[in-house]
Design a protein around this motif. Structure first.
Motif, PDB file in Angstrom:
ATOM      1  N   ASP A  61      -6.370  -0.215   5.181  1.00  0.00           N
ATOM      2  CA  ASP A  61      -6.396  -1.684   5.313  1.00  0.00           C
ATOM      3  C   ASP A  61      -5.204  -2.232   6.093  1.00  0.00           C
ATOM      4  OD1 ASP A  61      -8.820  -1.991   3.927  1.00  0.00           O
ATOM      5  OD2 ASP A  61      -7.763  -1.762   2.019  1.00  0.00           O
ATOM      6  N   GLY A  62      -4.826  -1.560   7.178  1.00  0.00           N
ATOM      7  CA  GLY A  62      -3.784  -2.063   8.063  1.00  0.00           C
ATOM      8  C   GLY A  62      -2.367  -1.699   7.680  1.00  0.00           C
ATOM      9  N   LYS A  63      -2.187  -0.908   6.611  1.00  0.00           N
ATOM     10  CA  LYS A  63      -0.841  -0.543   6.158  1.00  0.00           C
ATOM     11  C   LYS A  63      -0.738   0.968   6.002  1.00  0.00           C
ATOM     12  CE  LYS A  63      -0.320  -4.828   3.656  1.00  0.00           C
ATOM     13  NZ  LYS A  63      -0.279  -5.472   2.356  1.00  0.00           N
ATOM     14  N   ILE A  64       0.458   1.496   6.245  1.00  0.00           N
ATOM     15  CA  ILE A  64       0.659   2.924   6.040  1.00  0.00           C
ATOM     16  C   ILE A  64       0.535   3.213   4.549  1.00  0.00           C
ATOM     17  CG2 ILE A  64       3.187   2.705   5.955  1.00  0.00           C
ATOM     18  CD1 ILE A  64       1.257   5.706   7.422  1.00  0.00           C
ATOM     19  N   TYR A  65      -0.197   4.277   4.221  1.00  0.00           N
ATOM     20  CA  TYR A  65      -0.436   4.625   2.832  1.00  0.00           C
ATOM     21  C   TYR A  65       0.304   5.907   2.461  1.00  0.00           C
ATOM     22  CZ  TYR A  65      -2.951   6.140  -1.323  1.00  0.00           C
ATOM     23  OH  TYR A  65      -3.266   6.572  -2.586  1.00  0.00           O
TER      24      TYR A  65
END
Length: 85
Positions: A61-65
């Motif tokens: 969702d657009g963020k580094i996990y």
């Protein structure tokens, strides 16, 4: 493969319903993300490179996990980021 002019840069890659979806590259004046997209957001494997270094791994969702950040000086920081005690 399509070219899109987005508010946060220029995208070249796969598109579904007018949004980045699949494999593609987003370039803005200071950074470049190369990797997978879903519904217009970074999602899947990808690498973001900017003047500070690179962040690579799994995005959600657009963020580094999960992955790692490698700074210009060679310092490697695991993602998720270490939290202070």
């Amino acid at each position: 493969v399509e070219n899109l002019k987005l508010s946060h840069g220029d995208y070249v890659g796969e598109v579904i319903d007018g949004k980045p979806d699949g494999k593609g590259t987003l370039t803005d004046q200071d950074a470049k993300y190369v990797g997978e997209w879903k519904d217009g957001k970074q999602h899947g494997q990808g690498t973001n490179t900017d003047p500070e270094g690179t962040i690579s791994g799994e995005w959600r969702d657009g963020k580094i996990y999960k992955g790692k950040a490698t700074l210009r000086d060679g310092t490697v920081i695991p993602v998720p980021w270490p939290q202070p005690d």
